[in-house]
Design an enzyme around this catalytic site. Structure first.
Site, PDB file in Angstrom:
ATOM      1  N   LYS A  13       0.815  -1.211   0.000  1.00 10.78           N
ATOM      2  CA  LYS A  13       0.000   0.000   0.000  1.00 10.78           C
ATOM      3  C   LYS A  13       0.853   1.268   0.000  1.00 10.78           C
ATOM      4  O   LYS A  13       0.542   2.230  -0.703  1.00 10.78           O
ATOM      5  CB  LYS A  13      -0.901  -0.043   1.244  1.00 10.78           C
ATOM      6  CG  LYS A  13      -2.056   0.900   1.251  1.00 10.78           C
ATOM      7  CD  LYS A  13      -3.156   0.390   2.190  1.00 10.78           C
ATOM      8  CE  LYS A  13      -2.641   0.013   3.569  1.00 10.78           C
ATOM      9  NZ  LYS A  13      -2.286   1.192   4.380  1.00 10.78           N
ATOM     10  N   ARG A  86     -10.646   2.849   8.851  1.00 11.49           N
ATOM     11  CA  ARG A  86     -10.388   1.450   9.172  1.00 11.49           C
ATOM     12  C   ARG A  86     -11.581   0.762   9.813  1.00 11.49           C
ATOM     13  O   ARG A  86     -11.535  -0.424  10.079  1.00 11.49           O
ATOM     14  CB  ARG A  86      -9.184   1.329  10.112  1.00 11.49           C
ATOM     15  CG  ARG A  86      -7.876   1.578   9.388  1.00 11.49           C
ATOM     16  CD  ARG A  86      -6.724   0.894  10.052  1.00 11.49           C
ATOM     17  NE  ARG A  86      -6.227   1.656  11.167  1.00 11.49           N
ATOM     18  CZ  ARG A  86      -4.964   1.589  11.600  1.00 11.49           C
ATOM     19  NH1 ARG A  86      -4.111   0.793  10.994  1.00 11.49           N
ATOM     20  NH2 ARG A  86      -4.575   2.295  12.620  1.00 11.49           N
ATOM     21  N   ARG A 125      10.268  -5.951   4.600  1.00 17.05           N
ATOM     22  CA  ARG A 125       9.922  -4.536   4.461  1.00 17.05           C
ATOM     23  C   ARG A 125      10.881  -3.646   5.258  1.00 17.05           C
ATOM     24  O   ARG A 125      11.188  -3.906   6.408  1.00 17.05           O
ATOM     25  CB  ARG A 125       8.480  -4.306   4.929  1.00 17.05           C
ATOM     26  CG  ARG A 125       8.034  -2.868   4.744  1.00 17.05           C
ATOM     27  CD  ARG A 125       6.552  -2.732   4.620  1.00 17.05           C
ATOM     28  NE  ARG A 125       5.860  -2.929   5.884  1.00 17.05           N
ATOM     29  CZ  ARG A 125       4.567  -2.641   6.075  1.00 17.05           C
ATOM     30  NH1 ARG A 125       3.851  -2.170   5.072  1.00 17.05           N
ATOM     31  NH2 ARG A 125       3.997  -2.855   7.227  1.00 17.05           N
ATOM     32  N   ARG A 158       9.720  -1.430  10.893  1.00 20.93           N
ATOM     33  CA  ARG A 158       8.677  -0.843  11.725  1.00 20.93           C
ATOM     34  C   ARG A 158       8.498  -1.672  12.992  1.00 20.93           C
ATOM     35  O   ARG A 158       8.541  -2.892  12.945  1.00 20.93           O
ATOM     36  CB  ARG A 158       7.352  -0.801  10.966  1.00 20.93           C
ATOM     37  CG  ARG A 158       7.397   0.135   9.791  1.00 20.93           C
ATOM     38  CD  ARG A 158       6.054   0.163   9.096  1.00 20.93           C
ATOM     39  NE  ARG A 158       6.092   1.109   7.983  1.00 20.93           N
ATOM     40  CZ  ARG A 158       5.091   1.303   7.148  1.00 20.93           C
ATOM     41  NH1 ARG A 158       3.975   0.626   7.283  1.00 20.93           N
ATOM     42  NH2 ARG A 158       5.205   2.166   6.171  1.00 20.93           N
ATOM     43  N   ARG A 169      -2.907  -7.768  13.398  1.00 14.55           N
ATOM     44  CA  ARG A 169      -3.362  -6.719  12.481  1.00 14.55           C
ATOM     45  C   ARG A 169      -4.134  -7.307  11.299  1.00 14.55           C
ATOM     46  O   ARG A 169      -5.110  -6.716  10.831  1.00 14.55           O
ATOM     47  CB  ARG A 169      -2.171  -5.902  11.985  1.00 14.55           C
ATOM     48  CG  ARG A 169      -1.592  -4.979  13.057  1.00 14.55           C
ATOM     49  CD  ARG A 169      -0.187  -4.548  12.720  1.00 14.55           C
ATOM     50  NE  ARG A 169      -0.139  -3.615  11.608  1.00 14.55           N
ATOM     51  CZ  ARG A 169       0.905  -3.467  10.794  1.00 14.55           C
ATOM     52  NH1 ARG A 169       1.982  -4.206  10.968  1.00 14.55           N
ATOM     53  NH2 ARG A 169       0.875  -2.594   9.832  1.00 14.55           N
TER      54      ARG A 169
END
Ligand SMILES: [Zn+2]
Length: 229
Positions: A13, A86, A125, A158, A169
């Site tokens: 995203k 969300r 990531r 992160r 999540r």
């Protein structure tokens, strides 16, 4: 124009937000980045947010709404909202906030990626703490290992990318976020199980099918087919 970009954690995203932002010349606003900035500031609110994020829990709607509306009022040309709304309550809040300001209903783009692909991506990531550019060690590694292509800052992972937090999540995303696509008239599902440039192409193609968007941007001289990455 407001574009809502949806996708589970690890769906690419952030990369698509950057490409769309360059293409349309409107800012991309990630609520996650806004929240992390609040945490980094060390304010009492930031400390409260930190424990919620570390536990993989969602920040209260009213708080996020406040932050987003603040951004909306500063972005006169429109913006890409990355990671908001969300929940269905946030979706309804946003629709009303836009209607109150005579802003057209947003286009909702949602990236659909399989859970197995997400698990494979997450360990790879990396994010630039300075300019927020997102890299993947697998799909789009930085030119110099460990450093941002744009600003040469050392890349980080992160804190909410740990496996336990990610699983939580993904579950929360499926429960809360997936049902909100139905709240928006222009809701565009995109196959996220492909290379970033192909995902971006599919987004451009899908948006070219939205009549309101095409008529608005023909006047501005923007055409989906005139863009290259
Ligand atoms: Zn950077």
């Amino acid at each position: 124009m407001i574009l809502l970009l949806f996708g589970p954690p690890g769906s690419g995203k952030g990369t698509q937000a950057r490409l769309i932002s360059q293409w349309l010349g409107i800012p991309s606003v990630s609520t996650g980045d806004l929240l992390r900035a609040e945490v980094a500031s060390g304010s009492p609110l930031g400390q409260q947010l930190e424990s919620l994020l570390a536990a993989g829990q969602y920040v209260p709607d009213a708080l996020v709404n406040q932050i987003v509306i603040h951004q909306l009022e500063r972005s006169t040309n429109g913006m890409i909202l990355d990671g908001y709304p969300r929940t269905e309550e946030q979706a309804e809040f946003l629709k009303k906030a836009l209607a109150d300001r005579n802003i057209r209903e947003p286009i909702a783009v949602h990236l659909e990626v399989s859970d197995t692909a997400i698990v494979a991506r997450l360990g790879a990531r990396r994010v630039c703490p300075k300019c927020r550019r997102v890299f993947s060690l697998v799909q789009n590694p930085p030119k110099q290992a460990g450093f941002c292509d744009d600003c040469d800052t050392q890349l980080t992972t992160r804190t909410d990318d740990t496996p336990e937090t990610v699983l939580q999540r993904l579950r929360t995303y499926a429960e809360l976020t997936a049902p909100i696509f139905a709240h928006f008239h222009n809701s565009l599902p995109i196959n996220g199980n492909q290379k970033p440039e192909n995902v971006f192409y599919e987004i451009q193609e899908a948006m070219a099918q939205v009549p309101e968007w095409v008529s608005q941007n023909t006047r501005l001289g923007i055409s989906p087919t005139s863009c290259t990455t």
